[in-house]
Design a protein around this motif. Sequence first.
Motif, short mmCIF file in Angstrom:
data_model
loop_
_atom_site.label_atom_id
_atom_site.label_comp_id
_atom_site.label_asym_id
_atom_site.label_seq_id
_atom_site.Cartn_x
_atom_site.Cartn_y
_atom_site.Cartn_z
N ALA A 134 0.83 -1.22 0.00
CA ALA A 134 0.00 0.00 0.00
C ALA A 134 0.86 1.27 0.00
O ALA A 134 0.38 2.34 -0.38
N THR A 135 2.12 1.15 0.39
CA THR A 135 3.01 2.33 0.45
C THR A 135 3.85 2.49 -0.83
O THR A 135 4.61 3.45 -0.93
N TRP A 136 3.71 1.58 -1.78
CA TRP A 136 4.57 1.63 -2.97
C TRP A 136 4.19 2.81 -3.85
O TRP A 136 3.00 3.08 -4.07
N ASN A 137 5.20 3.44 -4.38
CA ASN A 137 5.00 4.60 -5.24
C ASN A 137 5.08 4.15 -6.70
O ASN A 137 6.13 4.22 -7.34
N LEU A 138 3.95 3.66 -7.22
CA LEU A 138 3.93 3.06 -8.56
C LEU A 138 3.83 4.14 -9.62
O LEU A 138 3.11 5.12 -9.46
N SER A 139 4.58 3.93 -10.72
CA SER A 139 4.49 4.94 -11.78
C SER A 139 3.36 4.58 -12.74
O SER A 139 2.98 3.42 -12.87
N ARG A 140 2.82 5.60 -13.36
CA ARG A 140 1.73 5.42 -14.31
C ARG A 140 2.27 4.80 -15.59
O ARG A 140 3.29 5.27 -16.10
N GLY A 141 1.64 3.77 -16.08
CA GLY A 141 2.03 3.20 -17.37
C GLY A 141 3.36 2.47 -17.37
O GLY A 141 3.99 2.34 -18.41
N ALA A 142 3.80 1.98 -16.21
CA ALA A 142 5.06 1.22 -16.18
C ALA A 142 4.93 -0.04 -17.03
O ALA A 142 3.86 -0.64 -17.11
N SER A 143 6.03 -0.43 -17.67
CA SER A 143 6.00 -1.64 -18.50
C SER A 143 5.88 -2.90 -17.66
O SER A 143 5.31 -3.90 -18.09
N TYR A 144 6.46 -2.86 -16.47
CA TYR A 144 6.29 -3.96 -15.52
C TYR A 144 6.80 -3.52 -14.16
O TYR A 144 7.44 -2.46 -14.04
N LEU A 145 6.48 -4.30 -13.14
CA LEU A 145 7.06 -4.07 -11.81
C LEU A 145 7.81 -5.34 -11.41
O LEU A 145 7.27 -6.45 -11.52
N HIS A 146 9.03 -5.16 -10.95
CA HIS A 146 9.90 -6.30 -10.60
C HIS A 146 10.05 -6.39 -9.08
O HIS A 146 10.34 -5.40 -8.41
N ILE A 147 9.86 -7.60 -8.56
CA ILE A 147 10.25 -7.88 -7.17
C ILE A 147 11.08 -9.17 -7.15
O ILE A 147 10.98 -10.00 -8.06
N CYS A 148 11.89 -9.30 -6.12
CA CYS A 148 12.53 -10.59 -5.85
C CYS A 148 11.70 -11.22 -4.74
O CYS A 148 11.70 -10.73 -3.61
N SER A 149 10.96 -12.28 -5.07
CA SER A 149 9.97 -12.79 -4.11
C SER A 149 10.61 -13.56 -2.96
O SER A 149 9.97 -13.79 -1.94
N ASN A 150 11.88 -13.94 -3.11
CA ASN A 150 12.63 -14.50 -1.96
C ASN A 150 14.07 -14.02 -2.08
O ASN A 150 14.78 -14.42 -3.02
N GLU A 151 14.48 -13.17 -1.17
CA GLU A 151 15.84 -12.62 -1.20
C GLU A 151 16.77 -13.60 -0.49
O GLU A 151 16.85 -13.65 0.74
#
Length: 369
Positions: A134-151
Motif C-alpha cells: 500500500a506504500t509503494w510509489n507506482l508509476s503510471r504506465g510502467a512496462s512492468y514491476l519487478h520484485i525478488c519474491s525471496n531474497e
Amino acid sequence: MNRPYNFSAGPAAIPAEVLQQAASEMLDWHGSGMGVMEMSHRGKEFLSIYQQAEADLRTLLAVPANFKILFMQGGGLAENAIVPLNLSRAGTVDFVVTGSWSQKSQKEARKYASEVNIAASSQDSDFTTLPAPATWNLSRGASYLHICSNETINGTEFHELPDLKALGSDAPLVIDFSSHVASRSVDWSRVGLAFGGAQKNLGPAGLTLVVVREDLLGHALPACPSAFDYKTVADNESMYNTPPTWGIYVAGLTFQWLLRQREGELSGVAAMEQRNIAKAELLYNAIDASQLYVNKVAANARSRMNIPFFLRDESRNEAFLAGARERGLLQLKGHKSVGGMRASIYNAMPLAGVQALVDYMREFEQKRA
Ligand SMILES: *Cc1c(COP(=O)(O)O)cnc(C)c1O
C-alpha cells in the motif's frame, strides 16, 4: 547411503533419490544405449524427457494454459537483462528493492529501460523488512514491476504476492523466484512473468526457468539477442538453440520426486509447502529461544528457504562452523556481504536435517554458556 546435510544457498542439495536415478541412467538412458548428455536434443528420446518435464512442472506449479514455460540458459543474472530486453518496451519500469538480488536487477535494467523507478525500498532497515504494498510509489504506465519474491542473501520472502491491479497499476508483475520456486504455490493471477535459476531448488546450474504470460511475448527490443527473445524461444519450444539438456533432465527427475511427496492428504508442492513451514518454524524458534543466536529479519518477512543468523559472540564463528562440519552439517557460512551464518533449507532438506542443525546449535551454545 548416509550423506551429510548440505545447507548450501546454491548450487544446493539435490534429493538423493534424484542423484541416484541420474547415476543409474548415466551410461544408458532407458535402454537407448546413450546417456542423456550424449543425445540429440531433437531426437525422440530427449523430446520425451523434455515434454514430460514441461508437463510435470505445469502440474506441480499449477501453471495456467495461457502461460508459456521456457527452459533457458544464463541464470538469474542474465534474466536481469533479458526481462527488460523483452518487456520494458524502452519505457519506465518499477522496482521494489528488498535486498541484494533486486538491487542487482534494477541496476541492470537501467541499461535497457528509459527510466527505472524505485517504487519502494527496504534499504533503511538494512533489508530486514518488506515495504507494505500500500506504500509503494507506482508509476503510471510502467512496462512492468519487478520484485525478488525471496531474497536469498538477506533472508526475506513475500508470503503474499502483491495485487498490482488492486493498487491501481496495470503493470505486469515480474518475480525473481530463483530461491523459492516449487517450495510453495504461486498465485498466477497476480503474475506476468516468473524466472529462476535451477540451482537452488530444481536441479543443476545451467538451466533457467521462465514462466511467462502469452500476451507479454513479441515486444522485445530490436537489440534483444534472438536466443533470448521469449517469443522466439516459445515458438521453438525452448529449442531455438540447444537447450541445457542435462539440466532439463535432472530438473525433470526432481519434478517427479516432488510429485511423489506426501504430507497427510497433501501432495506435490502443497506437501512441500507444509514441510517447509515446519522446517522454518523449527529453526526460527530455536534461534529466537537462544541467548547466542539472532536473526534480524522482521517476523512477517522471514524466508522459509534462507535463514541467516548471527552468533552474538562472533569470535566463536569459526568454532561453530568447524563443529558443524564435524557433525556433517555443511556450508553454513553466511554470504560475505552479510556475514554470520546462513542455513538454506530448500525442498531437498528434510526435517531431520533441520533437527540435526538445531540439536547442534543448542549443544554448541550450552558448551560454554
Ligand atoms: C542465485 C540467485 C540469482 C543468480 O542466479 P545466477 O544463476 O547466478 O545468475 C538471482 N536471483 C536470486 C534470487 C538468486 O537466489
